[in-house]
Design an enzyme around this catalytic site. Structure first.
Site, PDB file in Angstrom:
ATOM      1  N   TYR A 134       0.851  -1.184   0.000  1.00  0.00           N
ATOM      2  CA  TYR A 134       0.000   0.000   0.000  1.00  0.00           C
ATOM      3  C   TYR A 134       0.883   1.229   0.000  1.00  0.00           C
ATOM      4  CZ  TYR A 134      -3.513   3.380   1.637  1.00  0.00           C
ATOM      5  OH  TYR A 134      -4.357   4.465   1.770  1.00  0.00           O
ATOM      6  N   LYS A 176       4.251   8.972   8.965  1.00  0.00           N
ATOM      7  CA  LYS A 176       3.972   8.369  10.268  1.00  0.00           C
ATOM      8  C   LYS A 176       4.930   8.839  11.376  1.00  0.00           C
ATOM      9  CE  LYS A 176       1.006   4.904   8.392  1.00  0.00           C
ATOM     10  NZ  LYS A 176       1.036   4.235   7.099  1.00  0.00           N
ATOM     11  N   ASP A 231       9.246   2.915  -0.209  1.00  0.00           N
ATOM     12  CA  ASP A 231       8.192   3.568   0.563  1.00  0.00           C
ATOM     13  C   ASP A 231       8.383   3.165   2.021  1.00  0.00           C
ATOM     14  OD1 ASP A 231       5.973   4.492   1.823  1.00  0.00           O
ATOM     15  OD2 ASP A 231       4.519   3.581   0.458  1.00  0.00           O
TER      16      ASP A 231
HETATM   17  C1  LIG Z   1       0.365   4.704   5.725  1.00  0.00           C
HETATM   18  C2  LIG Z   1       1.118   4.461   4.491  1.00  0.00           C
HETATM   19  C3  LIG Z   1       1.026   5.324   3.378  1.00  0.00           C
HETATM   20  C4  LIG Z   1       0.020   6.435   3.302  1.00  0.00           C
HETATM   21  O1  LIG Z   1       0.243   7.432   4.234  1.00  0.00           O
HETATM   22  P1  LIG Z   1      -0.973   8.422   4.590  1.00  0.00           P
HETATM   23  O2  LIG Z   1      -0.344   9.391   5.544  1.00  0.00           O
HETATM   24  O3  LIG Z   1      -2.032   7.562   5.183  1.00  0.00           O
HETATM   25  O4  LIG Z   1      -1.408   9.060   3.334  1.00  0.00           O
HETATM   26  C5  LIG Z   1       1.854   5.104   2.302  1.00  0.00           C
HETATM   27  N1  LIG Z   1       2.733   4.081   2.310  1.00  0.00           N
HETATM   28  C6  LIG Z   1       2.841   3.240   3.338  1.00  0.00           C
HETATM   29  C7  LIG Z   1       3.858   2.138   3.295  1.00  0.00           C
HETATM   30  C8  LIG Z   1       2.025   3.385   4.461  1.00  0.00           C
HETATM   31  O5  LIG Z   1       2.127   2.516   5.465  1.00  0.00           O
END
Ligand SMILES: *Cc1c(COP(=O)(O)O)cnc(C)c1O
Length: 469
Positions: A183, A306, A278
């Protein structure tokens, strides 16, 4: 400020005194045994959910907060304190969601709260540059060696979306590669076989995403180096970037098998493709320098989020100077944000990065997570429930699986979802808040101490026994 300095960072984040009513309730005394184990009162959450559904689609501002995949009504919370969450009915839970990852220092960390107060005294935002933005960018560049320049955003979604745009601008190519079950936020071209909430809906593709967008997104199986080599041998020269969660954390937790990330690096080098890690979830979570530090593979670009926001809305993307210089106002790739580099988010971020840089932080965090996994596996084994775990640093994954180790998407999907649903509610009633989905990683904080781990394992012992009976 003086008080903060004299206490020292270590003391401040280490252990917060629990207020009197935050003491762990004795489960024997406070829990009424129901048909499936103990039951708590959730009347206030229920009526808040009823009210929410009238004015908010599905009653939630992000789908995975709803309890769709576990059944029942989502809880509403009114407080967080250290390792604990307090719901609208005053039930207390040991929290393993941590606001979906950011709260590595626990709820209401005095460090973060003080930093926010200090900034509030000077204003909320200016829509112009501040010295603190240089401070946080410098810290990110120091901590993550693959990042030479970094830009802040307001969410992880914007970070990945922008990184991909930059990679396309840099290479002059349109097509991208992602992996099944990974994701990367909810940008159009990335909602193909995505993880997290998209998995719980059982429909990986979203309505409203033009097929023309996702035609440019190729999806490969995670942890399958051969599939990557085969694909790149045919199409590599047309691929702008390959984006990957270096530790997959949105299909539960699946670490890379040995050689997988190295293969990604090699094919990207060979074909002039930008390798994007990511690390929105794994950055500052699995090690100070993220997954790239753990596995020793260096991406061209990295996305963050995060933990760097400490719970405030923030994201970031960065990488090699020649790539990052493509961005406006230097280059022709446009990227912007009204609230990007918000002084509040930056203040929280700076103090997060200082706190996690304390010696021993990740050894301590990882040891707690490991202790928890060992304990959970022992409880499951004692009850005869097939169960295994994955763990890297401060994140973990639990699987109701017959397999010894879970290393791919198919194994995750084959887990016993009935067991998970019941386990989730049994743990909730035992005072432990887990992510309401079998596809989310769990997060531990530095203030989860012996008492919290013991309470969690006591709840798990009951839960596994109930599953077995
Ligand atoms: C949470 C997450 C996102 C998206 O971040 P948001 O702040 O919710 O837009 C993208 N990549 C990874 C790996 C994530 O865990």
């Amino acid at each position: 400020r003086d008080a903060q300095e004299s206490r020292g960072l270590g003391d401040v984040y280490k252990r917060q005194p629990l207020t009197e009513n935050a003491q762990l309730k004795d489960p024997e005394l406070t829990i009424i045994q129901g048909p499936e184990g103990p039951q708590m009162n959730h009347a206030n959450s229920k009526s808040l959910f009823d009210a929410a559904q009238k004015v908010i689609p599905g009653g939630v501002n992000s789908p995975v907060r709803a309890f769709r995949s576990v059944g029942g009504n989502p809880l509403f919370f009114k407080g967080g304190e250290g390792a604990y969450l307090i719901d609208a009915d005053d039930n207390r839970y040991v929290d393993y969601v941590g606001a979906w990852g950011p709260l590595i220092l626990g709820h209401g960390s005095p460090l973060v709260v003080d930093a926010l107060r200090n900034q509030l005294d000077q204003g909320i935002g200016y829509g112009a540059s501040t010295e603190a933005e240089i401070t946080i960018a410098t810290k990110i560049v120091d901590i993550v060696p693959s990042i030479e320049k970094v830009r802040l955003t307001t969410s992880g979604t914007e970070a990945t979306m922008s990184a991909i745009r930059v990679a396309r601008g840099y290479t002059g190519r349109d097509a991208i590669v992602k992996f099944e079950g990974c994701y990367h936020g909810h940008a159009d071209g990335l909602l193909v076989k995505a993880g997290s909430g998209a998995l719980t809906l059982g429909e990986p593709d979203s309505l409203g995403v033009p097929k023309a967008y996702t035609d440019l997104t190729h999806v490969l199986p995670y942890n399958d180096a051969q599939a990557v080599e085969d694909f790149f041998a045919k199409h590599g020269d047309s691929i702008a970037c390959l984006i990957v969660e270096p530790i997959a954390g949105n299909m539960n937790l699946v670490p890379p098998v040995p050689g997988f990330l190295e293969t990604l690096r090699a094919v990207c080098d060979k074909h002039g493709t930008v390798l994007i890690f990511d690390e929105v979830m794994t950055g500052f979570r699995v090690a100070r320098g993220g997954a790239q530090e753990v596995y020793g593979v260096t991406p061209d670009m990295t996305c963050l989020g995060k933990v760097i926001g400490g719970g405030l809305p923030v994201g970031a993307f960065g990488g090699r100077t020649d790539i990052m210089n493509m961005i406006a106002p230097l280059g022709a790739v446009y990227q912007a944000g009204t609230l990007s580099g918000s002084p509040l988010a930056v203040a929280a971020g700076i103090c997060m990065l200082d706190a996690i840089s304390q010696p021993g932080f990740y050894e301590d965090l990882g040891a707690r997570a490991e202790q928890l996994m060992t304990g959970l596996k022992a409880c499951a084994a004692a009850a005869g429930i097939p169960f295994t775990t994955n763990q890297v640093g401060g994140m973990f994954g639990c699987f109701f699986s017959e397999e010894d180790t879970v290393t791919n998407f198919a194994q995750v999907m084959a887990c016993n979802s009935d067991h998970f649903q019941r386990y989730f509610h049994l743990m909730l009633d035992g005072g432990v808040y887990l992510a309401p989905s079998a596809f989310e990683a769990g997060f531990i904080s530095i203030v989860h101490g012996d008492a919290e781990l013991a309470a969690t394992l006591a709840a798990a012992e009951n839960a596994f026994a109930a599953l077995a009976s």
